[in-house]
Scaffold this motif. Structure first.
Motif, PDB file in Angstrom:
ATOM      1  N   TRP A 117       0.846  -1.677  -0.344  1.00  0.00           N
ATOM      2  CA  TRP A 117       0.013  -0.523  -0.243  1.00  0.00           C
ATOM      3  C   TRP A 117       0.500   1.455   0.062  1.00  0.00           C
ATOM      4  O   TRP A 117       0.667   1.945  -0.915  1.00  0.00           O
ATOM      5  CB  TRP A 117      -0.659   0.483   1.528  1.00  0.00           C
ATOM      6  CG  TRP A 117      -1.902   1.615   1.722  1.00  0.00           C
ATOM      7  CD1 TRP A 117      -1.394   2.032   1.756  1.00  0.00           C
ATOM      8  CD2 TRP A 117      -2.783   1.807   0.845  1.00  0.00           C
ATOM      9  NE1 TRP A 117      -2.104   3.582   2.050  1.00  0.00           N
ATOM     10  CE2 TRP A 117      -3.433   3.210   0.787  1.00  0.00           C
ATOM     11  CE3 TRP A 117      -3.630   1.554  -0.672  1.00  0.00           C
ATOM     12  CZ2 TRP A 117      -3.881   3.910   0.682  1.00  0.00           C
ATOM     13  CZ3 TRP A 117      -4.354   1.869  -1.115  1.00  0.00           C
ATOM     14  CH2 TRP A 117      -4.521   3.029  -1.094  1.00  0.00           C
ATOM     15  N   ASP A 118       2.345   1.866   0.479  1.00  0.00           N
ATOM     16  CA  ASP A 118       2.546   2.397   1.009  1.00  0.00           C
ATOM     17  C   ASP A 118       3.688   3.071  -0.314  1.00  0.00           C
ATOM     18  O   ASP A 118       3.500   3.877  -0.563  1.00  0.00           O
ATOM     19  CB  ASP A 118       3.835   2.476   1.925  1.00  0.00           C
ATOM     20  CG  ASP A 118       3.408   2.400   3.778  1.00  0.00           C
ATOM     21  OD1 ASP A 118       2.108   3.072   3.561  1.00  0.00           O
ATOM     22  OD2 ASP A 118       3.762   1.876   4.618  1.00  0.00           O
ATOM     23  N   ALA A 119       3.436   1.589  -1.081  1.00  0.00           N
ATOM     24  CA  ALA A 119       4.543   1.788  -2.214  1.00  0.00           C
ATOM     25  C   ALA A 119       3.379   2.278  -4.192  1.00  0.00           C
ATOM     26  O   ALA A 119       3.830   3.438  -4.103  1.00  0.00           O
ATOM     27  CB  ALA A 119       5.578   0.095  -2.398  1.00  0.00           C
ATOM     28  N   GLN A 120       2.763   1.640  -3.530  1.00  0.00           N
ATOM     29  CA  GLN A 120       1.328   2.342  -4.292  1.00  0.00           C
ATOM     30  C   GLN A 120       1.286   3.500  -4.093  1.00  0.00           C
ATOM     31  O   GLN A 120       0.593   4.162  -5.370  1.00  0.00           O
ATOM     32  CB  GLN A 120      -0.197   1.613  -4.098  1.00  0.00           C
ATOM     33  CG  GLN A 120       0.298  -0.278  -4.708  1.00  0.00           C
ATOM     34  CD  GLN A 120      -1.142  -0.957  -4.579  1.00  0.00           C
ATOM     35  OE1 GLN A 120      -1.867  -0.487  -5.568  1.00  0.00           O
ATOM     36  NE2 GLN A 120      -1.544  -1.657  -3.308  1.00  0.00           N
ATOM     37  N   VAL A 121       0.885   3.953  -2.864  1.00  0.00           N
ATOM     38  CA  VAL A 121       0.296   5.804  -2.950  1.00  0.00           C
ATOM     39  C   VAL A 121       1.458   6.707  -3.073  1.00  0.00           C
ATOM     40  O   VAL A 121       1.965   7.386  -3.787  1.00  0.00           O
ATOM     41  CB  VAL A 121       0.077   5.894  -1.316  1.00  0.00           C
ATOM     42  CG1 VAL A 121       0.528   7.619  -0.969  1.00  0.00           C
ATOM     43  CG2 VAL A 121      -0.924   5.229  -0.627  1.00  0.00           C
ATOM     44  N   SER A 122       2.815   6.253  -3.115  1.00  0.00           N
ATOM     45  CA  SER A 122       4.067   6.714  -3.285  1.00  0.00           C
ATOM     46  C   SER A 122       4.254   6.992  -4.742  1.00  0.00           C
ATOM     47  O   SER A 122       4.383   7.527  -4.843  1.00  0.00           O
ATOM     48  CB  SER A 122       5.009   6.248  -2.845  1.00  0.00           C
ATOM     49  OG  SER A 122       5.676   5.846  -1.486  1.00  0.00           O
ATOM     50  N   LEU A 123       4.324   5.249  -5.552  1.00  0.00           N
ATOM     51  CA  LEU A 123       3.925   5.822  -7.005  1.00  0.00           C
ATOM     52  C   LEU A 123       2.808   7.189  -7.597  1.00  0.00           C
ATOM     53  O   LEU A 123       2.747   7.714  -8.583  1.00  0.00           O
ATOM     54  CB  LEU A 123       3.309   3.744  -7.342  1.00  0.00           C
ATOM     55  CG  LEU A 123       4.472   3.653  -7.449  1.00  0.00           C
ATOM     56  CD1 LEU A 123       4.300   2.176  -7.706  1.00  0.00           C
ATOM     57  CD2 LEU A 123       6.048   3.890  -7.725  1.00  0.00           C
ATOM     58  N   PHE A 124       1.172   6.681  -6.484  1.00  0.00           N
ATOM     59  CA  PHE A 124       0.681   7.136  -7.409  1.00  0.00           C
ATOM     60  C   PHE A 124       1.104   8.501  -7.308  1.00  0.00           C
ATOM     61  O   PHE A 124       0.356   9.873  -8.533  1.00  0.00           O
ATOM     62  CB  PHE A 124      -0.595   6.960  -6.538  1.00  0.00           C
ATOM     63  CG  PHE A 124      -1.795   8.245  -5.997  1.00  0.00           C
ATOM     64  CD1 PHE A 124      -3.171   7.559  -7.865  1.00  0.00           C
ATOM     65  CD2 PHE A 124      -2.141   9.937  -5.877  1.00  0.00           C
ATOM     66  CE1 PHE A 124      -4.312   8.691  -7.571  1.00  0.00           C
ATOM     67  CE2 PHE A 124      -3.240  10.518  -6.189  1.00  0.00           C
ATOM     68  CZ  PHE A 124      -3.751   9.971  -7.460  1.00  0.00           C
ATOM     69  N   VAL A 125       1.595   9.497  -6.067  1.00  0.00           N
ATOM     70  CA  VAL A 125       1.740  10.783  -5.995  1.00  0.00           C
ATOM     71  C   VAL A 125       2.909  11.272  -7.281  1.00  0.00           C
ATOM     72  O   VAL A 125       2.988  11.662  -8.332  1.00  0.00           O
ATOM     73  CB  VAL A 125       2.653  10.798  -5.052  1.00  0.00           C
ATOM     74  CG1 VAL A 125       3.169  12.893  -4.713  1.00  0.00           C
ATOM     75  CG2 VAL A 125       1.528  10.778  -3.783  1.00  0.00           C
ATOM     76  N   LEU A 126       3.805  10.146  -7.498  1.00  0.00           N
ATOM     77  CA  LEU A 126       5.184  10.335  -8.533  1.00  0.00           C
ATOM     78  C   LEU A 126       4.513  10.480  -9.983  1.00  0.00           C
ATOM     79  O   LEU A 126       3.943  11.430 -10.695  1.00  0.00           O
ATOM     80  CB  LEU A 126       5.673   9.369  -8.263  1.00  0.00           C
ATOM     81  CG  LEU A 126       6.820   9.378  -9.414  1.00  0.00           C
ATOM     82  CD1 LEU A 126       8.056  10.322  -9.661  1.00  0.00           C
ATOM     83  CD2 LEU A 126       7.532   7.973  -9.817  1.00  0.00           C
ATOM     84  N   PHE A 127       3.329   9.844  -9.894  1.00  0.00           N
ATOM     85  CA  PHE A 127       2.380   9.122 -11.535  1.00  0.00           C
ATOM     86  C   PHE A 127       1.670   9.826 -12.096  1.00  0.00           C
ATOM     87  O   PHE A 127       1.785  11.093 -12.797  1.00  0.00           O
ATOM     88  CB  PHE A 127       2.885   8.266 -11.921  1.00  0.00           C
ATOM     89  CG  PHE A 127       3.244   6.705 -11.773  1.00  0.00           C
ATOM     90  CD1 PHE A 127       5.048   6.961 -12.871  1.00  0.00           C
ATOM     91  CD2 PHE A 127       3.675   6.009 -11.523  1.00  0.00           C
ATOM     92  CE1 PHE A 127       5.961   6.061 -12.328  1.00  0.00           C
ATOM     93  CE2 PHE A 127       4.375   4.571 -11.650  1.00  0.00           C
ATOM     94  CZ  PHE A 127       5.314   5.159 -12.353  1.00  0.00           C
ATOM     95  N   LEU A 128       1.222  10.757 -10.637  1.00  0.00           N
ATOM     96  CA  LEU A 128       0.692  11.761 -11.413  1.00  0.00           C
ATOM     97  C   LEU A 128       1.039  13.134 -11.311  1.00  0.00           C
ATOM     98  O   LEU A 128       0.330  14.001 -12.272  1.00  0.00           O
ATOM     99  CB  LEU A 128      -0.658  11.743 -10.054  1.00  0.00           C
ATOM    100  CG  LEU A 128      -1.607  13.081  -9.706  1.00  0.00           C
ATOM    101  CD1 LEU A 128      -2.770  13.761 -10.777  1.00  0.00           C
ATOM    102  CD2 LEU A 128      -2.384  13.790  -8.341  1.00  0.00           C
TER     103      LEU A 128
END
Length: 316
Positions: A21-32
């Motif tokens: 989950w933490d990795a997905q949130v970080s990737l969400f912010v980066l890719f957004l």
């Protein structure tokens, strides 16, 4: 295998990049952030070309098409990817998956042909500058752009149709970030060698043929540049092609690695290459053309100067 066991699935589950989950949130912010930069950069390039009459030339007409392709390609993949980063159930319907496959393949094919067209434009500009306006007239530019869009769309329609005719049985977990053709073919419960051959053949036609035209154009361009007597003349001639050549290297290199030998890349490599095309390349293209092109940089300065002058007037 009997037909009773070949159950057609109604939706798929995308496994994505990570289950943490933490990795997905970080990737969400980066890719957004990257997606927003992509949209802003390409839209500004299109707007700049539209507003500055000095950029109303064939080269920038094709660059407008390239920016539209980049925005559309990123939009066909990234919003769904972002939504799945925050979703517990990462499902995509059969219809949405088919649409995503069609648009991603079509826009990718359009970009490859469009880059070849842009290489021809640079060839005429460098090798036959006196007849450039006569050769690259509006009607020809429109026909070349239409050819790019039509050829990519027809190729994609063919692949989408034959891919979704494959029985997926009960396989519904796509080990990828979106509905990518190689990932979908791996789900089929029948022999897919004919599909893989079709991918290789179409890659030769729609990828290698444009690449050969690009290489042929640049062989002629380099040969012509080397014949120029002055160092400044050679530098200026090469500078007009540098941005396009950089984009060509980025786009064609990864595609050849992926689709000419479909069994070669690992699943992780396929995901990373898809991210490269969906996010990084569309984000870098406007930057490359802005930073390495004097005409674009000049147009930016002119637009900013006008904007600052208008702001000053409004403030007073």
């Amino acid at each position: 295998m009997g037909t009773d066991n070949q159950t057609w699935v109604s939706d798929f589950i995308l496994l994505g990049l990570s289950s943490d989950w933490d990795a997905q949130v970080s990737l969400f912010v980066l890719f957004l952030v990257m997606y927003m930069v992509t949209m802003l950069g390409n839209c500004l390039i299109v707007l700049l070309i539209r507003l500055d009459s000095r950029l109303h030339t064939p080269m920038y007409f094709f660059l407008t098409n390239l920016s539209l392709v980049d925005v559309s390609y990123a939009t066909s993949i990234v919003p769904q990817l972002l939504a799945h980063f925050l979703a517990e159930h990462k499902a995509i319907s059969l219809q949405s998956c088919a649409a995503q496959l069609f648009f991603s393949l079509a826009l990718g094919g359009i970009e490859f042909v469009l880059l070849a067209v842009m290489a021809y434009d640079r060839y005429v500009a460098v090798c036959d500058p006196l007849r450039y306006s006569a050769i690259m007239h509006g009607a020809l530019c429109a026909k070349l752009a239409i050819t790019s869009w039509v050829s990519g769309s027809i190729n994609s329609l063919m692949h989408t149709t034959i891919t979704f005719q494959l029985p997926m049985c009960t396989n519904k977990f796509i080990d990828h970030i979106f509905c990518e053709i190689l990932a979908l073919i791996r789900l089929a419960c029948v022999d897919t060698s004919s599909n893989e051959v079709t991918i290789i053949v179409s890659s030769i036609v729609l990828l290698m043929t444009p690449l050969c035209l690009v290489l042929l154009s640049y062989i002629r361009i380099i040969s012509t540049i080397l014949k120029i007597q002055s160092r400044e003349g050679r530098r200026k001639a090469f500078h007009t092609c540098a941005s396009h050549l950089t984009v060509v290297a980025l786009c064609y290199g990864m595609a050849i690695f992926t689709y000419i030998h479909p069994s070669s890349p690992s699943v992780l490599q396929e995901k990373l290459i898809s991210l490269f095309y969906a996010i990084l390349t569309p984000m870098l293209n406007p930057m490359i053309y802005s930073l390495r092109n004097k005409e674009v940089k000049g147009a930016w300065k002119k637009l900013l100067w006008k904007f600052s002058g208008l702001t000053s007037k409004l403030a007073t």
